[in-house]
Design a protein around this motif. Structure first.
Motif, short mmCIF file in Angstrom:
data_model
loop_
_atom_site.label_atom_id
_atom_site.label_comp_id
_atom_site.label_asym_id
_atom_site.label_seq_id
_atom_site.Cartn_x
_atom_site.Cartn_y
_atom_site.Cartn_z
N LEU A 43 -18.95 -29.04 -32.78
CA LEU A 43 -19.91 -29.70 -31.91
C LEU A 43 -21.30 -29.60 -32.51
O LEU A 43 -22.08 -30.56 -32.49
N GLU A 44 -21.64 -28.44 -33.05
CA GLU A 44 -22.87 -28.24 -33.80
C GLU A 44 -22.46 -27.87 -35.21
O GLU A 44 -21.75 -26.89 -35.42
N GLU A 45 -22.87 -28.66 -36.18
CA GLU A 45 -22.30 -28.62 -37.52
C GLU A 45 -22.21 -27.22 -38.11
O GLU A 45 -21.21 -26.85 -38.71
N ASN A 46 -23.23 -26.43 -37.96
CA ASN A 46 -23.27 -25.11 -38.59
C ASN A 46 -22.95 -23.97 -37.62
O ASN A 46 -23.30 -22.82 -37.89
N VAL A 47 -22.31 -24.30 -36.50
CA VAL A 47 -21.98 -23.27 -35.50
C VAL A 47 -20.48 -23.31 -35.23
O VAL A 47 -20.02 -23.91 -34.25
N PRO A 48 -19.67 -22.69 -36.10
CA PRO A 48 -18.23 -22.63 -35.85
C PRO A 48 -17.93 -21.61 -34.76
O PRO A 48 -18.80 -20.86 -34.33
N PRO A 49 -16.67 -21.54 -34.31
CA PRO A 49 -16.29 -20.54 -33.30
C PRO A 49 -16.35 -19.13 -33.89
O PRO A 49 -16.49 -18.95 -35.10
N SER A 225 -23.14 -13.81 -26.41
CA SER A 225 -23.88 -12.62 -26.02
C SER A 225 -23.45 -11.38 -26.78
O SER A 225 -24.04 -10.33 -26.65
N GLN A 226 -22.39 -11.51 -27.58
CA GLN A 226 -21.88 -10.38 -28.32
C GLN A 226 -22.48 -10.32 -29.72
O GLN A 226 -22.99 -11.32 -30.24
N ALA A 227 -22.42 -9.15 -30.31
CA ALA A 227 -22.87 -9.01 -31.69
C ALA A 227 -22.00 -9.88 -32.59
O ALA A 227 -20.81 -10.03 -32.35
N PRO A 228 -22.58 -10.46 -33.66
CA PRO A 228 -21.78 -11.31 -34.55
C PRO A 228 -20.57 -10.57 -35.08
O PRO A 228 -20.67 -9.43 -35.54
N GLY A 229 -19.42 -11.24 -35.01
CA GLY A 229 -18.21 -10.64 -35.53
C GLY A 229 -17.88 -11.23 -36.89
O GLY A 229 -18.76 -11.67 -37.63
N ALA A 230 -16.59 -11.26 -37.21
CA ALA A 230 -16.16 -11.82 -38.48
C ALA A 230 -16.47 -13.31 -38.50
O ALA A 230 -16.31 -14.00 -37.49
N PRO A 231 -16.92 -13.85 -39.62
CA PRO A 231 -17.22 -15.28 -39.69
C PRO A 231 -15.96 -16.12 -39.70
O PRO A 231 -14.86 -15.62 -39.95
N TRP A 232 -16.12 -17.40 -39.41
CA TRP A 232 -14.99 -18.34 -39.49
C TRP A 232 -14.49 -18.39 -40.93
O TRP A 232 -15.29 -18.49 -41.87
N PRO A 233 -13.18 -18.27 -41.15
CA PRO A 233 -12.65 -18.20 -42.52
C PRO A 233 -12.95 -19.47 -43.33
O PRO A 233 -13.12 -20.55 -42.78
#
Length: 423
Positions: A43-49, A225-233
């Motif tokens: 939905l937002e190009e640089n914002v994956p799940p 609201s959570q701390a950043p976790g593992a990035p999208w692979p």
């Protein structure tokens, strides 16, 4: 009884049902977002799940994209942009296990004041007229309003297509068309809580429980609201994708069923004196048939090329009443007509506590489309092939999103999977 049940009377008027059907297309028709297979577009190009959303809950490895659907609903959530996703694990050991198919919704609030003209009217010197009562729209009108597809009746207008960039789509337009551009953000200092328009879900609560009993706080922290976790692979971590197919759509039409006839070479057995002979034969015959599957397959046979059935706040078409999903959603296990808007049917939204509602389902022809030409591609002998009969997606009835304007929020939604019966 559903007027479109396979066991309805032969003289029933079979017309458009209000269900929007999706069909696979090799080329783009209008919509470049909604598609089967391929790679997801965010939905937002640089914002994956969140990165863990990529993984199967059984093997913890990245999954394939099954479906991405542009899901704006301007008649329900005019202030939100939406995108829906289904992912599935193709690995044989994960087949038929909970968590091997996952559903997600991406949404962001793009307009806090969808009705600026209303404020201008309120500041004028002329007295404002009393608001006219909002007429209750029939189901057919609601579908046409949502998608701008071909009118179900001559009185239904085609407007506000959630998959279209145009404010009103033409009657013959493709319901899965280009998404509209984001509405310019209104500064928070210039808005007021009273200016927020009520969503359709807040105004119409079909079979929903008393709001006073609804949870007042989220059940768990939202991803943003959570701390950043593992990035999208990276793409290299995923199995080979299914082939990409775009989507076209039109309303479901059921043809008039033929009048049943008795073949010339068939003899009818006389009934017993007490009239029970024929009834016994009928009961024995029906006891050997799965009514749910017969209704499911008969309904799909009217439009055999369909891959998707869409009816926001509608009722899913079930392939079985005996499995976990069937027992959860079938009318015999609930009160009244199943709208899946409350009453303990689908699990509630884990982020805001709202009741979930049915939005769409994938049907078996999608498997044929996705797996076409896949031999020798992907995981080889470990690629089990899909064995579901339908995947039902239930979404938050309030379409909960981050409160921060234009911030994309990711929500895992409910994927109800009915698997093929084992032979």
């Amino acid at each position: 009884m559903d007027p479109y049940d396979s066991d309805s009377s032969a003289d029933e008027d079979f017309t458009d049902t209000g269900v929007l059907l999706g069909y696979s297309a090799d080329e783009v028709i209008e919509d470049t977002v909604s598609h089967l297979g391929g790679w997801p577009k965010w939905l937002e190009e640089n914002v994956p799940p969140p990165g863990d959303f990529a993984n199967c809950k059984v093997c913890n490895s990245p999954m394939n994209l099954l479906l991405e659907l542009h899901g704006d609903l301007p008649d329900h959530f005019s202030h939100n942009e939406r995108r829906l996703y289904l992912f599935g694990c193709p690995r044989k050991p994960c087949n038929r296990k909970p968590g091997s198919i996952r559903a997600y919704r991406a949404a962001r609030r793009v307009n806090l004041d969808p009705s600026p003209q209303m404020e201008e009217d309120e500041t004028s010197e002329a007295p404002a007229p009393a608001p006219a009562p909002v007429p209750q729209q029939p189901k057919a009108d609601l579908g046409a309003s949502l998608f701008g597809a071909t009118s179900l009746t001559s009185s239904v207008s085609a407007n506000a297509n959630p998959f279209s960039s145009a404010p009103s789509a033409s009657a013959g337009g493709n319901p899965f068309a280009m998404p509209k551009p984001a509405v310019p953000a209104v500064p928070a200092a210039q808005t007021s809580a009273n200016a927020l328009a009520e969503s359709f879900a807040d105004k119409v609560r079909i079979s929903s429980p008393d709001s006073s009993n609804a949870p007042k706080t989220p059940f768990k922290p939202t991803p943003e609201s959570q701390a950043p976790g593992a990035p999208w692979p990276a793409q290299s971590a995923f199995p080979a994708p299914y082939q990409n197919y775009f989507l076209d759509a039109e309303y479901e039409t059921l043809s008039q069923p033929p009048t049943p006839t008795v073949p010339d070479n068939v003899q009818m057995e006389p009934m017993d004196e007490d009239g029970s002979g024929g009834a016994d034969l009928k009961d024995a015959f029906e006891s050997e048939m799965d009514k749910a599957f017969m209704k499911f397959s008969t309904r799909l046979a009217h439009n055999p090329e369909q891959v998707l059935r869409y009816e926001y706040r509608g009722t899913p078409l079930l392939s079985s009443y005996a499995d976990q999903v069937g027992k959860l959603l079938h009318p015999e296990h609930s009160v009244g007509r199943v709208t899946t808007t409350g009453g303990g049917h689908m699990p509630r939204c884990e982020y805001c506590g709202a009741a979930r509602v049915f939005e769409f389902q994938l049907v078996p022809h999608a498997i044929s489309v996705l797996e076409d030409g896949r031999e020798g591609v992907g995981l080889g002998k470990d690629d089990a092939g899909m064995e579901w009969s339908t995947i039902v997606m239930g979404v938050c009835g309030k379409d909960c999103v981050p409160e921060t304007l234009a911030q994309t929020g990711w929500r895992e939604e409910w994927a109800g999977v009915q698997w093929e019966e084992m032979k």
